[in-house]
Design a protein around this motif. Structure first.
Motif, short mmCIF file in Angstrom:
data_model
loop_
_atom_site.label_atom_id
_atom_site.label_comp_id
_atom_site.label_asym_id
_atom_site.label_seq_id
_atom_site.Cartn_x
_atom_site.Cartn_y
_atom_site.Cartn_z
N TRP A 278 0.81 -1.21 0.00
CA TRP A 278 0.00 0.00 0.00
C TRP A 278 0.85 1.27 0.00
CZ3 TRP A 278 -0.51 3.93 3.68
CH2 TRP A 278 -1.59 4.82 3.46
N GLN A 279 1.84 1.29 0.88
CA GLN A 279 2.64 2.52 0.99
C GLN A 279 3.48 2.79 -0.26
OE1 GLN A 279 4.99 2.80 4.59
NE2 GLN A 279 5.76 4.84 4.04
N PHE A 280 4.11 1.73 -0.78
CA PHE A 280 4.89 1.87 -2.01
C PHE A 280 4.00 2.33 -3.17
CE2 PHE A 280 6.58 0.19 -6.00
CZ PHE A 280 7.88 0.68 -5.97
N ARG A 281 2.78 1.80 -3.23
CA ARG A 281 1.85 2.14 -4.31
C ARG A 281 1.40 3.61 -4.21
NH1 ARG A 281 -1.02 -1.32 -7.13
NH2 ARG A 281 -3.00 -0.37 -6.59
N LYS A 282 1.28 4.08 -2.97
CA LYS A 282 0.89 5.48 -2.77
C LYS A 282 2.01 6.41 -3.24
CE LYS A 282 0.70 7.54 1.24
NZ LYS A 282 0.39 8.01 2.60
N GLU A 283 3.25 6.02 -2.95
CA GLU A 283 4.40 6.85 -3.33
C GLU A 283 4.75 6.70 -4.81
OE1 GLU A 283 7.40 5.50 -0.63
OE2 GLU A 283 6.33 6.25 1.14
N ASN A 284 4.25 5.62 -5.44
CA ASN A 284 4.54 5.35 -6.87
C ASN A 284 3.24 5.04 -7.60
OD1 ASN A 284 7.76 4.96 -6.85
ND2 ASN A 284 6.90 4.04 -5.01
N PRO A 285 2.45 6.07 -7.87
CA PRO A 285 1.09 5.84 -8.39
C PRO A 285 1.04 5.13 -9.75
CG PRO A 285 1.50 8.20 -7.98
CD PRO A 285 2.75 7.48 -7.63
N GLN A 286 2.15 5.16 -10.50
CA GLN A 286 2.15 4.51 -11.82
C GLN A 286 2.62 3.05 -11.76
OE1 GLN A 286 0.82 6.15 -14.36
NE2 GLN A 286 0.52 7.84 -12.92
N THR A 287 2.95 2.56 -10.57
CA THR A 287 3.59 1.25 -10.47
C THR A 287 2.66 0.11 -10.85
OG1 THR A 287 4.86 -0.20 -9.01
CG2 THR A 287 2.95 0.89 -8.04
N LYS A 288 3.26 -0.98 -11.32
CA LYS A 288 2.52 -2.21 -11.60
C LYS A 288 2.48 -3.12 -10.37
CE LYS A 288 3.18 -2.57 -16.57
NZ LYS A 288 3.55 -3.45 -17.68
N VAL A 289 3.28 -2.77 -9.36
CA VAL A 289 3.35 -3.57 -8.13
C VAL A 289 1.97 -3.63 -7.47
CG1 VAL A 289 4.27 -3.60 -5.77
CG2 VAL A 289 5.79 -3.11 -7.70
N GLY A 290 1.47 -4.86 -7.29
CA GLY A 290 0.17 -5.05 -6.65
C GLY A 290 -1.02 -4.91 -7.58
N GLU A 291 -0.76 -4.52 -8.84
CA GLU A 291 -1.84 -4.41 -9.82
C GLU A 291 -2.28 -5.80 -10.29
OE1 GLU A 291 -3.39 -1.42 -11.56
OE2 GLU A 291 -2.89 -0.94 -9.50
N PRO A 292 -3.52 -5.93 -10.78
CA PRO A 292 -4.02 -7.24 -11.19
C PRO A 292 -3.42 -7.72 -12.52
CG PRO A 292 -5.69 -5.55 -11.57
CD PRO A 292 -4.56 -4.88 -10.87
N PRO A 293 -3.54 -9.02 -12.81
CA PRO A 293 -3.14 -9.52 -14.13
C PRO A 293 -4.10 -8.99 -15.18
CG PRO A 293 -4.32 -11.23 -12.89
CD PRO A 293 -4.17 -10.04 -11.99
N PRO A 294 -3.77 -9.03 -16.44
CA PRO A 294 -2.56 -9.66 -16.98
C PRO A 294 -1.34 -8.73 -17.01
CG PRO A 294 -4.00 -8.97 -18.76
CD PRO A 294 -4.72 -8.64 -17.50
N ASN A 295 -1.54 -7.41 -16.80
CA ASN A 295 -0.41 -6.49 -16.94
C ASN A 295 0.28 -6.14 -15.62
OD1 ASN A 295 -0.79 -6.34 -19.77
ND2 ASN A 295 -2.51 -4.95 -19.42
N GLY A 296 -0.40 -6.38 -14.49
CA GLY A 296 0.16 -6.00 -13.21
C GLY A 296 1.05 -7.06 -12.60
N LEU A 297 1.53 -6.78 -11.37
CA LEU A 297 2.37 -7.71 -10.62
C LEU A 297 1.65 -8.05 -9.30
CD1 LEU A 297 5.77 -5.81 -11.13
CD2 LEU A 297 5.17 -8.01 -12.15
N PRO A 298 0.72 -9.04 -9.35
CA PRO A 298 -0.10 -9.33 -8.17
C PRO A 298 0.61 -10.15 -7.09
CG PRO A 298 -0.72 -10.78 -9.97
CD PRO A 298 0.34 -9.85 -10.52
#
Ligand code: UDP
Ligand code: MN
Length: 289
Positions: A162-182
């Protein structure tokens, strides 16, 4: 892992479902041997040996059953994984007994050199296909991959990062498939112990200073043991993992759907294609189809 099974009716039931379904579909060539390893305590081992005799008696192929003492493995493991435990364990300390939750991470250093590949499987599984086909997936590993694993099917890492995603709004970290990194789920893992031993990168990532560096970089604090470690290093070095099709570990737990992630849940939970192994994680019943 096969511990405290003698004390838990629920684990005994899961073990039966897993073994009976595995045996029902299993088929091997004449020169092949299915070797089943159990990491166990004395009480569970005694029960396991008894139940297995019954389950394996009609096997049409060769098999071996090996029991490993949980305490002996913990003793070997603790010095290797102690430093990472504080990042990926529940509670604040690095408890000696929790080291076993990181067995897969250092399996290549724990098992004898003559074992070069091992598949690590949860007990809460139901097999819909020949387990031999899972071993065949080792053949598809690209050169840098050390572990074959299926993605996580709940938004748990959307939450943990959550915290990394807040600081990096464009990140794929934690995003759903097929393009994210779940992230990944540790219920079914192909450990290429030979590749794990040979990978300079993988062994560097086990070093306490590098674990700390990545955990700091991703603001990561988890409690799911090996699964958290693999999910975190996979964000930075996806080439270490061969992505198994979702049907090899079709997770059924829906806990996060009802705990703040109703709107996005389906994007993670969705798994297209045939189911080869059901995973009744968080005690979820497995369908009878
Ligand atoms: N396990 C065990 N004894 C226990 C709890 C867990 O041997 O008391 C092993 C078992 O192989 C199980 C695995 O640890 O499948 C992971 O736990 P579980 O499947 O319950 O976690 P989940 O998949 O629900 O997150
Ligand atoms: Mn499980």
């Amino acid at each position: 892992m096969f511990t405290k099974v003698d004390k838990s009716r629920s684990l005994q039931d899961k073990f039966k479902v897993a073994m009976l379904s595995m045996m029902m579909h299993a088929d091997f060539l004449d020169d092949e041997v299915l070797v089943l390893h159990f990491v166990s305590d004395p009480g569970s081992q005694k029960l396991g040996e008894k139940i297995l005799q019954e389950f394996l008696k009609d096997a049409t192929f060769k098999y071996e059953v090996l029991f490993h003492d949980e305490l002996a493995l913990t003793h070997k493991l603790f010095p290797i994984v102690e430093a990472m435990q504080k990042h990926f364990s529940a509670g604040s300390g690095a408890y000696y007994s929790d080291a076993i939750f990181f067995l897969s991470v250092a399996m290549h250093l724990i098992m004898p050199e003559n074992i070069t590949r091992i598949v690590q499987l949860d007990l809460d599984l139901k097999y819909k296909t020949n387990i031999r086909d899972l071993f065949l997936e080792f053949q598809h590993f690209p050169p840098e991959a050390v572990i074959g694993i299926t993605r996580e099917m709940q938004p748990v890492y959307r939450h943990t990062f959550w915290q990394f995603r807040k600081e990096n709004p464009q990140t794929k970290v934690g995003e759903p498939p097929p393009n994210g990194l779940p992230g990944v789920n540790s219920g079914v893992m192909l450990l290429d112990l030979g590749a794990m031993r040979n990978s300079v990168l993988y062994n560097q990532l086990l070093q306490p200073n590098n674990v700390a560096k990545l955990a700091e970089q991703y603001r990561f604090r988890g409690h799911l043991g090996d699964q958290d470690f693999f999910s975190m290093i996979g964000m930075e070095h996806p080439q270490l993992f061969y992505p198994l099709a979702c049907g090899w570990n079709r997770q059924l737990c829906t806990w996060w759907r009802d705990h703040g992630y109703t709107d996005v849940f389906h994007m993670y939970y969705h798994c297209e294609g045939p189911v080869y192994i059901y995973h009744g994680n968080c005690n979820t019943p497995i369908p009878n189809d």
